[in-house]
Write a protein that holds these residues in place. Structure first.
Motif, short mmCIF file in Angstrom:
data_model
loop_
_atom_site.label_atom_id
_atom_site.label_comp_id
_atom_site.label_asym_id
_atom_site.label_seq_id
_atom_site.Cartn_x
_atom_site.Cartn_y
_atom_site.Cartn_z
N LEU A 95 0.92 6.87 17.40
CA LEU A 95 0.23 6.25 16.21
C LEU A 95 -0.18 7.35 14.97
O LEU A 95 0.05 6.73 14.05
CB LEU A 95 -1.14 5.71 16.61
CG LEU A 95 -0.86 4.47 17.60
CD1 LEU A 95 -2.36 4.32 18.18
CD2 LEU A 95 -0.62 3.55 16.84
N ASN A 96 -0.42 8.41 15.17
CA ASN A 96 -0.49 9.50 14.34
C ASN A 96 0.71 9.62 13.54
O ASN A 96 0.68 10.06 12.44
CB ASN A 96 -1.31 10.78 14.95
CG ASN A 96 -2.71 10.60 15.13
OD1 ASN A 96 -3.45 10.21 14.71
ND2 ASN A 96 -3.08 11.27 16.38
N ALA A 97 1.82 9.68 14.28
CA ALA A 97 3.13 9.71 13.64
C ALA A 97 3.40 8.84 12.56
O ALA A 97 3.94 8.76 11.49
CB ALA A 97 4.47 10.00 14.73
N ALA A 98 2.80 7.36 13.12
CA ALA A 98 3.00 6.44 12.31
C ALA A 98 2.10 6.33 10.92
O ALA A 98 2.57 5.82 9.76
CB ALA A 98 2.64 5.08 13.03
N PHE A 102 3.25 6.19 7.27
CA PHE A 102 2.79 5.22 6.31
C PHE A 102 2.18 5.95 5.09
O PHE A 102 2.69 5.59 3.87
CB PHE A 102 1.71 4.48 6.74
CG PHE A 102 0.85 3.56 6.03
CD1 PHE A 102 1.06 2.45 5.82
CD2 PHE A 102 -0.33 4.23 5.21
CE1 PHE A 102 0.35 1.52 4.92
CE2 PHE A 102 -0.89 3.35 4.23
CZ PHE A 102 -0.64 2.00 3.98
N ARG A 103 1.81 7.15 5.16
CA ARG A 103 1.33 7.95 4.04
C ARG A 103 2.53 8.42 2.99
O ARG A 103 2.58 8.49 2.14
CB ARG A 103 0.43 9.04 4.51
CG ARG A 103 -0.86 8.57 5.07
CD ARG A 103 -1.89 9.91 5.25
NE ARG A 103 -2.39 10.28 4.07
CZ ARG A 103 -2.76 11.55 4.05
NH1 ARG A 103 -2.78 12.57 4.92
NH2 ARG A 103 -3.20 11.90 2.88
N ALA A 104 3.83 8.92 3.93
CA ALA A 104 4.97 9.27 3.51
C ALA A 104 5.58 8.20 2.40
O ALA A 104 6.06 8.36 1.37
CB ALA A 104 5.83 9.69 4.16
N ASP A 105 5.46 6.82 3.00
CA ASP A 105 6.12 5.66 2.28
C ASP A 105 5.25 4.99 1.33
O ASP A 105 5.75 4.42 0.28
CB ASP A 105 6.39 4.52 3.39
CG ASP A 105 7.30 5.03 4.18
OD1 ASP A 105 8.11 5.81 4.05
OD2 ASP A 105 7.42 4.00 5.21
N THR A 113 -7.24 0.70 7.78
CA THR A 113 -7.54 0.15 9.27
C THR A 113 -6.23 0.50 10.13
O THR A 113 -5.14 0.73 9.62
CB THR A 113 -7.68 -1.30 9.45
OG1 THR A 113 -6.66 -2.05 9.14
CG2 THR A 113 -8.85 -1.81 8.71
N ILE A 114 -6.23 0.37 11.65
CA ILE A 114 -5.01 0.63 12.33
C ILE A 114 -4.14 -0.45 12.05
O ILE A 114 -2.90 -0.32 12.44
CB ILE A 114 -5.55 0.79 13.83
CG1 ILE A 114 -6.41 2.05 14.08
CG2 ILE A 114 -4.37 0.71 14.72
CD1 ILE A 114 -7.05 2.21 15.49
N LEU A 115 -4.45 -1.24 11.66
CA LEU A 115 -3.70 -2.86 11.64
C LEU A 115 -2.56 -2.48 10.32
O LEU A 115 -1.55 -3.11 10.34
CB LEU A 115 -4.41 -4.01 11.12
CG LEU A 115 -5.24 -4.72 12.49
CD1 LEU A 115 -6.11 -5.72 11.70
CD2 LEU A 115 -4.58 -4.71 13.66
N ASP A 116 -2.95 -1.36 9.62
CA ASP A 116 -2.02 -1.34 8.50
C ASP A 116 -0.71 -0.60 9.07
O ASP A 116 0.65 -0.56 8.40
CB ASP A 116 -2.40 -0.12 7.52
CG ASP A 116 -3.94 -0.73 6.70
OD1 ASP A 116 -3.92 -2.07 6.72
OD2 ASP A 116 -4.45 -0.03 6.19
N LEU A 117 -0.81 -0.09 10.42
CA LEU A 117 0.20 0.50 10.82
C LEU A 117 1.51 -0.47 11.66
O LEU A 117 2.41 -0.08 12.19
CB LEU A 117 -0.22 1.43 12.02
CG LEU A 117 -0.97 2.64 11.46
CD1 LEU A 117 -1.45 3.42 12.64
CD2 LEU A 117 -0.26 3.38 10.48
N GLU A 118 1.16 -1.71 11.64
CA GLU A 118 1.85 -2.79 12.09
C GLU A 118 3.45 -2.68 11.81
O GLU A 118 4.24 -2.90 12.67
CB GLU A 118 1.43 -4.25 11.91
CG GLU A 118 1.86 -5.16 12.86
CD GLU A 118 0.95 -6.35 12.76
OE1 GLU A 118 1.30 -7.56 13.70
OE2 GLU A 118 0.15 -6.57 11.95
N PRO A 119 3.85 -2.67 10.80
CA PRO A 119 5.26 -2.30 10.48
C PRO A 119 6.06 -1.27 11.07
O PRO A 119 7.25 -1.08 11.32
CB PRO A 119 5.38 -2.06 8.88
CG PRO A 119 4.04 -2.68 8.50
CD PRO A 119 3.13 -2.48 9.56
N TYR A 120 5.27 -0.28 11.65
CA TYR A 120 5.47 0.94 12.11
C TYR A 120 5.80 1.22 13.63
O TYR A 120 6.29 2.01 14.25
CB TYR A 120 5.10 2.34 11.62
CG TYR A 120 4.81 2.13 10.16
CD1 TYR A 120 6.05 2.99 9.54
CD2 TYR A 120 3.77 1.66 9.24
CE1 TYR A 120 5.90 3.08 8.00
CE2 TYR A 120 4.07 1.84 7.77
CZ TYR A 120 5.33 2.55 7.30
OH TYR A 120 5.22 2.66 5.89
#
Length: 153
Positions: A95-98, A102-105, A113-120
């Motif tokens: 999750l931390n890698a995701a 996310f921040r790089a993209d 929220t953690i839900l922002d990581l759903e595409p990853y």
């Protein structure tokens, strides 16, 4: 291990080694065969037969088995706890890698929220649950943008 342990257990219980070769053939009471195992001979009268194990021998074997079972259960519980902890830490790393992806993209924008990581993450629901306690979810620290587990920090 049982091949090493059993002769010592028999020596402790019976007070004699299984390698002794006793013979009492004249009276027919007890003989020991060529492999070192005790055999029982009975007279024609069934009341003189001395075969089987004594209550003390059976209780000693049961006590030894109980100790071995206790050790096995404790080892299994420790292994299960260790597995849950390692799985939770692996989920945190994923999750931390995701979060970093996310921040790089998104030009360094922090996730809300953690839900922002759903595409990853393929299965975000199971990745955000602690394996030791499925009722506990992993948490996002907004300041550091790190995902941590309340149970395994």
């Amino acid at each position: 291990m049982s091949d090493i342990l059993m002769p010592w257990v028999l020596i402790l219980i019976t007070g004699r080694s299984i390698s002794t070769r006793e013979t009492h053939d004249a009276l027919g009471q007890r003989t020991v065969n060529h492999t070192g195992h005790e055999t029982s001979k009975c007279n024609s009268d069934a009341t003189d037969c001395q075969g089987g194990f004594s209550l003390f021998e059976l209780m000693a074997v049961l006590a030894i088995l109980a100790v071995l079972l206790t050790i096995a259960v404790a080892s299994f519980a420790h292994a299960t706890s260790s597995t849950h902890r390692m799985t939770c830490l692996a989920n945190q790393r994923t999750l931390n890698a995701a979060v970093q992806a996310f921040r790089a993209d998104n030009d360094g924008v922090n996730i809300q929220t953690i839900l922002d990581l759903e595409p990853y993450i393929n299965n975000l629901t199971s990745a955000t649950q602690c394996p030791a306690d499925p009722q506990v979810s992993l948490e996002l620290d907004p300041a550091s943008q790190q995902i941590t587990c309340p149970n395994h920090q």
